[in-house]
Design an enzyme around this catalytic site. Structure first.
Site, short mmCIF file in Angstrom:
data_model
loop_
_atom_site.label_atom_id
_atom_site.label_comp_id
_atom_site.label_asym_id
_atom_site.label_seq_id
_atom_site.Cartn_x
_atom_site.Cartn_y
_atom_site.Cartn_z
N ASP A 1 0.66 -1.50 0.22
CA ASP A 1 -0.41 -0.29 -0.70
C ASP A 1 0.98 1.10 -0.02
O ASP A 1 0.78 2.30 -0.17
CB ASP A 1 -1.12 0.08 0.80
CG ASP A 1 -2.84 -1.19 1.36
OD1 ASP A 1 -2.09 -1.16 -0.15
OD2 ASP A 1 -2.60 -1.77 2.04
N ASP B 1 0.56 5.85 1.52
CA ASP B 1 -0.58 5.62 2.00
C ASP B 1 -0.37 6.08 3.71
O ASP B 1 -0.34 7.63 3.80
CB ASP B 1 -0.72 4.46 2.09
CG ASP B 1 -2.49 3.57 2.06
OD1 ASP B 1 -3.16 5.42 2.33
OD2 ASP B 1 -2.44 2.74 2.60
N ARG C 1 -6.82 12.15 10.04
CA ARG C 1 -6.69 11.23 10.60
C ARG C 1 -5.43 11.42 11.82
O ARG C 1 -4.60 10.16 11.52
CB ARG C 1 -6.29 10.40 9.46
CG ARG C 1 -7.85 9.58 8.65
CD ARG C 1 -7.01 8.85 7.46
NE ARG C 1 -8.64 8.63 6.78
CZ ARG C 1 -8.72 7.43 6.19
NH1 ARG C 1 -7.84 6.96 5.80
NH2 ARG C 1 -9.51 7.22 5.19
N ASP D 1 -0.97 2.52 9.88
CA ASP D 1 -2.20 1.78 10.25
C ASP D 1 -2.04 0.59 11.35
O ASP D 1 -0.94 0.06 10.92
CB ASP D 1 -2.31 1.79 8.67
CG ASP D 1 -2.49 2.78 8.10
OD1 ASP D 1 -2.80 3.13 8.21
OD2 ASP D 1 -3.23 2.40 6.44
#
Length: 438
Positions: free
Chosen positions: A236, A260, A316, A264
Site C-alpha cells: 500500500d 498511503d 486522521r 495503520d
C-alpha cells in the site's frame, strides 16, 4: 458482564473465518499463513483487556507523578531549541533516557512502555544483532548483516545499527515476532522504498528511526521467515502497517511523506502504544481499523501519547473504528481538515491534549464522525478531559460522561493540556551518543 459478552463475541468471530476479510497482500494463503493467522488471533484474545479504563488510569497516574517532580524545568523548556542538560519530561522517557550507560543497557527500554502496549518486550530475551549493511538487494535470500535478514529470524533479537544509514527497501519489510529495532546511536532512515509490515506477529518494538518517502512496491516472491517464502501482492505504501498483530510499541519515530498512511493498525490488532513520535507533511496520518464491516476490531485497544502532530498534516490523527482509543497528552499544532475522527462506534478518550486550530473557519472542529447521523453517533463515547483548545478549536463530545472509577480519581488528576509542550518537547528521533545522556 458486558466485557464477557464482548470477549465471547470476538472469540466466535475468530473461530468462524481464519482468512482475513480484507486484502492482506498475501497472494497464496497457504498452511504457513493459516497457522500464523490462528496464532495471531489467539494472541489478540489473550492481550485484550476487558477493563480498558484501568489501563488509562494507571497511565495518567504515571504522568502526574513525573510532572510533579519536574516543576523546576518548566521555564527552560519554553526555549525554541533546547541545548541544556538531559531532561526526561514524561514517564516513558524518564525510565531510560538520562542515563550515561544507556548504550550498555539498551534493553532497559523494554521496561519503559506504558498504555495498552505495556506488556511489549520486543527482543528483550534475545541476543543483539548488528546491522552493518544498508542494502536490500535480495528479498528472497537476504544477506546477513542487513535489516531484512535480522527481522525474519525465528529467535528474539535486539537489532541495532553499526553506523548511520539510509535503507531503501525494495519490497515491504516482513517482520517476525519478538524483535526490537533500536536506532539509538545512529541516524537511521527507512526511505524512498517500501515500508515496514507487522503481520500476524506479536511483541515488536520500533524505536528511534526515521521513516519517510515510502512508496508502493509491486510485490512478488519475498522471504517472510527463515523457513518460508511467500508471494505478496502490491504493497500500500504505508510507513508502518500493523495487521492482525499484538503487543506493539512504536516510540520516538519521525515520519512523513508516505504514499498511503504513516501508521495503520487493522484486522484485529490490539495492545498497541504509539508514543513520542513526530509526524509532519502527510494526509492520512493514522488509521485504526480499516473497515466498517469488520466488527472484530472491537478488540482493538490503542494508546497514542506524547506525540507531536506538526506541519503539513491534513487528517486522521487518528481515525478510529470499533475499538477503545486513549489519546493523551499529544500536541496538535497543525491540521487542515480535522484531528481525530472515526466511525463504527469507537470509544475515544481524549485527555490533556493541546489542539491549535487552523485559520480556516471550516476546520475548527477537532472531531469528525463519518457514516452516521447525529441520532446514531450521540451514543458513541467520545469524551474530552483537560484538553487545551486554542484558536477556536472545539471538541464535540458524545456518549455518557466518564465513570468516576477512572475519571475523577486518576484521569482528571493527570496534568491538563497546558503541560503538553513539556511532555512532547523531545518527540521524534533523538540524537543519542554512547557514554552521553540521550
Amino acid at each position: 458482564m458486558a466485557a464477557m459478552k464482548l470477549v465471547g463475541f470476538i472469540l466466535a468471530l475468530s473461530l468462524a473465518v481464519l482468512v482475513p476479510s480484507l486484502e492482506a497482500h498475501i497472494k497464496e494463503f497457504d498452511e504457513y499463513w493459516q497457522k500464523r493467522a490462528e496464532e495471531a488471533s489467539q494472541a489478540a484474545l489473550e492481550a485484550f483487556n476487558p477493563e480498558p479504563e484501568n489501563v488509562t488510569a494507571q497511565f495518567n497516574a504515571n504522568v502526574n507523578k513525573v510532572l510533579d517532580g519536574n516543576n523546576s524545568t518548566r521555564r527552560q523548556l519554553h526555549m525554541h531549541k533546547y541545548s541544556g542538560p538531559c531532561l526526561a519530561t514524561n514517564p516513558i522517557d524518564r525510565c531510560w533516557r538520562c542515563r550515561k550507560n544507556w548504550a550498555k543497557d539498551r534493553k532497559r527500554l523494554a521496561k519503559c512502555v506504558l498504555g495498552f502496549g505495556r506488556k511489549t518486550k520486543g527482543g528483550l530475551k534475545g541476543k543483539y544483532y548488528v546491522v552493518y549493511d544498508s542494502s536490500d538487494n535480495d528479498v528472497v535470500n537476504p544477506k546477513p548483516g542487513t535489516l531484512r535478514h535480522a527481522v525474519i529470524q525465528k529467535r528474539p533479537l535486539w537489532i541495532i545499527f553499526a553506523r548511520s544509514m539510509v535503507i531503501r527497501l525494495n519490497q515491504e519489510l516482513m517482520m517476525a515476532s519478538h524483535k526490537t529495532i533500536d536506532g539509538r546511536g545512529a541516524n537511521v532512515h527507512i526511505a524512498f522504498g517500501a515500508g515496514i509490515t507487522i503481520q500476524f506477529v506479536r511483541n515488536v518494538i520500533i524505536h528511534n528511526i526515521r521513516i519517510h518517502d515510502i512508496v508502493t512496491r509491486p510485490g512478488g516472491v519475498i522471504r517472510d521467515a527463515v523457513d518460508h517464502v511467500g508471494i505478496r501482492t502490491m504493497s500500500d505504501g504505508d510507513g508502518i502497517s500493523i495487521f492482525g498483530s499484538t503487543n506493539i510499541w512504536i516510540d520516538h519515530v519521525s515520519m512523513k511523506r508516505c504514499q498511503d498512511g504513516l501508521i495503520d493498525a487493522i484486522e484485529g490488532s490490539t495492545a498497541i502504544t504509539i508514543s513520542n513520535g513526530h509526524y509532519t507533511h502527510h494526509n492520512d496520518v493514522m488509521l485504526f481499523g480499516a473497515s466498517d464491516l469488520y466488527p472484530r476490531d472491537k478488540i482493538m485497544q490503542v494508546t497514542v501519547a506524547f506525540n507531536h502532530f506538526g506541519k503539513g498534516l491534513i487528517q486522521r490523527m487518528p481515525r478510529c473504528r470499533w475499538g477503545f482509543f486513549h489519546v493523551v497528552n499529544n500536541d496538535y499544532t497543525h491540521w487542515l481538515m480535522y484531528a481525530i475522527g472515526g466511525s463504527s462506534q469507537p470509544t475515544i478518550i481524549s485527555q490533556g491534549n493541546r489542539f491549535i486550530a487552523p485559520p480556516n473557519l471550516a476546520a475548527k472542529e477537532v472531531t469528525k464522525r463519518d457514516y452516521a447521523t447525529p441520532d446514531v453517533w450521540r451514543s458513541w463515547t467520545w469524551r474530552s478531559q483537560g484538553d487545551l483548545l486554542i484558536n477556536g478549536a472545539f471538541f464535540v463530545q458524545s456518549g455518557q460522561p466518564l465513570r468516576k472509577k477512572y475519571g475523577r480519581k486518576d484521569m482528571i488528576k493527570a496534568k491538563p493540556g497546558t503541560f503538553v509542550r513539556r511532555l512532547t518537547r523531545f518527540s521524534g528521533t533523538l540524537n543519542c551518543k554512547p557514554k552521553k545522556r540521550c
